[in-house]
Design a protein around this motif. Structure first.
Motif, PDB file in Angstrom:
ATOM      1  N   ASP A  32       0.842  -1.192   0.000  1.00 36.08           N
ATOM      2  CA  ASP A  32       0.000   0.000   0.000  1.00 36.08           C
ATOM      3  C   ASP A  32       0.882   1.249   0.000  1.00 36.08           C
ATOM      4  O   ASP A  32       1.629   1.472   0.959  1.00 36.08           O
ATOM      5  CB  ASP A  32      -0.866  -0.031   1.267  1.00 36.08           C
ATOM      6  N   PRO A  33       0.848   2.062  -1.052  1.00 36.70           N
ATOM      7  CA  PRO A  33       1.732   3.232  -1.102  1.00 36.70           C
ATOM      8  C   PRO A  33       1.486   4.191   0.057  1.00 36.70           C
ATOM      9  O   PRO A  33       0.347   4.417   0.473  1.00 36.70           O
ATOM     10  CB  PRO A  33       1.368   3.890  -2.439  1.00 36.70           C
ATOM     11  N   VAL A  34       2.570   4.744   0.576  1.00 37.60           N
ATOM     12  CA  VAL A  34       2.505   5.730   1.653  1.00 37.60           C
ATOM     13  C   VAL A  34       2.491   7.119   1.021  1.00 37.60           C
ATOM     14  O   VAL A  34       3.340   7.448   0.192  1.00 37.60           O
ATOM     15  CB  VAL A  34       3.707   5.569   2.601  1.00 37.60           C
ATOM     16  N   VAL A  35       1.520   7.932   1.404  1.00 36.78           N
ATOM     17  CA  VAL A  35       1.356   9.243   0.781  1.00 36.78           C
ATOM     18  C   VAL A  35       2.416  10.229   1.265  1.00 36.78           C
ATOM     19  O   VAL A  35       3.022  10.946   0.474  1.00 36.78           O
ATOM     20  CB  VAL A  35      -0.064   9.790   1.057  1.00 36.78           C
ATOM     21  N   ASP A  36       2.649  10.272   2.576  1.00 40.13           N
ATOM     22  CA  ASP A  36       3.611  11.223   3.133  1.00 40.13           C
ATOM     23  C   ASP A  36       4.924  10.521   3.434  1.00 40.13           C
ATOM     24  O   ASP A  36       4.978   9.642   4.298  1.00 40.13           O
ATOM     25  CB  ASP A  36       3.063  11.842   4.421  1.00 40.13           C
ATOM     26  N   THR A  37       5.970  10.926   2.741  1.00 39.62           N
ATOM     27  CA  THR A  37       7.297  10.364   2.975  1.00 39.62           C
ATOM     28  C   THR A  37       8.320  11.494   3.007  1.00 39.62           C
ATOM     29  O   THR A  37       8.080  12.578   2.476  1.00 39.62           O
ATOM     30  CB  THR A  37       7.690   9.374   1.861  1.00 39.62           C
ATOM     31  N   PRO A  38       9.476  11.274   3.598  1.00 36.94           N
ATOM     32  CA  PRO A  38      10.541  12.286   3.523  1.00 36.94           C
ATOM     33  C   PRO A  38      10.970  12.505   2.074  1.00 36.94           C
ATOM     34  O   PRO A  38      10.802  11.634   1.212  1.00 36.94           O
ATOM     35  CB  PRO A  38      11.667  11.661   4.353  1.00 36.94           C
ATOM     36  N   GLY A  39      11.525  13.661   1.804  1.00 33.46           N
ATOM     37  CA  GLY A  39      11.981  13.974   0.461  1.00 33.46           C
ATOM     38  C   GLY A  39      12.955  12.953  -0.085  1.00 33.46           C
ATOM     39  O   GLY A  39      13.834  12.483   0.633  1.00 33.46           O
ATOM     40  N   GLY A  40      12.769  12.593  -1.336  1.00 31.61           N
ATOM     41  CA  GLY A  40      13.653  11.644  -1.983  1.00 31.61           C
ATOM     42  C   GLY A  40      13.318  10.193  -1.732  1.00 31.61           C
ATOM     43  O   GLY A  40      14.031   9.303  -2.203  1.00 31.61           O
ATOM     44  N   MET A  41      12.227   9.936  -0.991  1.00 32.57           N
ATOM     45  CA  MET A  41      11.864   8.557  -0.663  1.00 32.57           C
ATOM     46  C   MET A  41      10.442   8.244  -1.120  1.00 32.57           C
ATOM     47  O   MET A  41       9.565   9.111  -1.140  1.00 32.57           O
ATOM     48  CB  MET A  41      11.953   8.311   0.853  1.00 32.57           C
ATOM     49  N   GLN A  42      10.246   6.997  -1.492  1.00 36.46           N
ATOM     50  CA  GLN A  42       8.915   6.455  -1.722  1.00 36.46           C
ATOM     51  C   GLN A  42       8.792   5.218  -0.838  1.00 36.46           C
ATOM     52  O   GLN A  42       9.791   4.575  -0.509  1.00 36.46           O
ATOM     53  CB  GLN A  42       8.700   6.098  -3.186  1.00 36.46           C
ATOM     54  N   ALA A  43       7.560   4.892  -0.444  1.00 34.37           N
ATOM     55  CA  ALA A  43       7.408   3.809   0.525  1.00 34.37           C
ATOM     56  C   ALA A  43       6.082   3.091   0.343  1.00 34.37           C
ATOM     57  O   ALA A  43       5.122   3.642  -0.204  1.00 34.37           O
ATOM     58  CB  ALA A  43       7.524   4.348   1.944  1.00 34.37           C
TER      59      ALA A  43
END
Length: 375
Positions: A32-43
């Protein structure tokens, strides 16, 4: 924190084909994609299949974090981050916490091009009792998390991985190293790093200098192993003592950013006196279970790094040193780091730069250094 449109996130949901989720170890159930992540990251928050120590299928959860950039021509190296103790209740899962991004030391590797797989461990974020400090069950959930991450196209995770963890996660990292080749020959472990790892469990509890932490972690062990192994909690005292232990375990997740609740303080205070003469190393079946779940000192053929702070008041430095000596006698190659930070809670952060450099060298195929035999 970087935001991506919710509609886009929904479209990028990864779901495994029905045939692939028939409880096969390492099979991805959903990412399940995470909407809020630190810059430069996808999760992605993931759910996948693993097995317990007896080979029975079990669901597990966790996070997979990758660089937010074009998929490279070659698969990305993978770092399995094994977290320290957050609790034993399902709601204590790191992947469910807003603090995940700020306290997960392993995320530094994403900026170096790694995919970070951060398993919650069984029973955290998933159904059933969390097998706290149960080696095989935890290790398998780590390895199967790496397998599951490879099924997320956007992560581009490769088949070579390192494992790094602190405290309970250091124990998990050492167990992952000893289980890896036999359990999952389809993925290749290049090295295992452990910061402040509990090793010989009965010795660690016996020699812990902080009485409050000893009582608290004895409550976690008692509550978890009574369910997982059907071990009798009567070994620790009367029903009132057992009730205090169970309530501490059920009601308290650990957060480095919050003060302990009053109920937690009172419960630990009560246990300090009630458990002062309890030594699980001298009580069966607890002693046998503690030895069974202590990491091996045999030669496992995996490069190891062990970091320890001499001021650690939870994981006794003398026990870690004895474990390192035993590993060396068995022919393991062990790099050791003397941590100069505040104490136990910051062990991974305080040794991160040296550890990540050591991990990079393992992926590069450089000879593994060893401090065995050093005076």
């Amino acid at each position: 924190m970087r935001r991506i449109p919710i509609a886009l996130a929904a479209c990028s949901l990864v779901t495994a084909p029905t045939a692939a989720i028939a409880q096969q170890a390492g099979a991805l159930i959903v990412a399940d994609p995470v909407v809020d992540t630190p810059g430069g990251m996808q999760a992605w928050r993931v759910k996948y299949w693993t097995t317990d120590g007896a080979g029975r299928p079990r669901e597990a959860t966790g996070m997979v974090v990758a660089p937010r950039e074009a998929i490279p021509p070659q698969p990305r190296p993978v770092l399995a981050w094994t977290h320290g103790t957050w609790g034993v209740a399902s709601r204590c899962a790191p992947s469910l916490s807003k603090d995940f991004w700020s306290v997960t030391a392993g995320l530094d590797a994403v900026r170096n091009g790694y995919v970070v797989v951060a398993p919650d461990y069984p029973g955290l974020g998933s159904a059933g009792m969390h097998p706290f400090l149960v080696g095989a069950d935890t290790a398998r959930s780590v390895i199967d998390g790496v397998r599951a991450a490879r099924q997320i196209p956007g992560a581009a995770a490769g088949g070579r991985y390192a494992v790094w963890g602190e405290s309970q996660g250091g124990h998990a990292a050492l167990w992952t190293a000893q289980e890896a080749r036999r359990y999952a020959p389809d993925v290749a472990l290049v090295g295992a790093a452990a910061a402040a790892p509990p090793t010989q469990l009965e010795q660690n509890l016996r020699l812990t200098s902080n009485r409050a932490l000893k009582s608290f972690f004895t409550a976690y062990i008692g509550h978890s192993w009574a369910s997982h192994y059907r071990a009798p909690m009567a070994s620790f005292g009367n029903r009132q003592t057992q009730g205090i232990m169970n309530r501490l375990a059920q009601n308290n997740c650990i957060s480095l950013n919050m003060k302990p609740k009053l109920g937690m303080i009172l419960g630990i205070s009560a246990l300090n006196s009630r458990l002062k003469n309890i030594d699980i190393g001298r009580i069966e079946p607890w002693a046998t279970l503690a030895r069974r779940n202590s990491p091996t000192t045999a030669n496992i053929g995996v490069p190891l790094l062990i970091a320890q702070n001499a001021k650690d008041d939870l994981v006794a430095p003398s026990v870690t040193a004895a474990h390192v000596r035993a590993l060396c006698r068995s022919g393991n190659r062990v790099r050791t780091i003397a941590i100069a930070g505040e104490g136990h809670a910051t062990s991974a952060k305080d040794s991160a730069a040296a550890t990540l450099a050591w991990i990079a060298d393992r992926f590069a195929g450089k000879p593994s250094p060893s401090d065995c035999g050093r005076s």
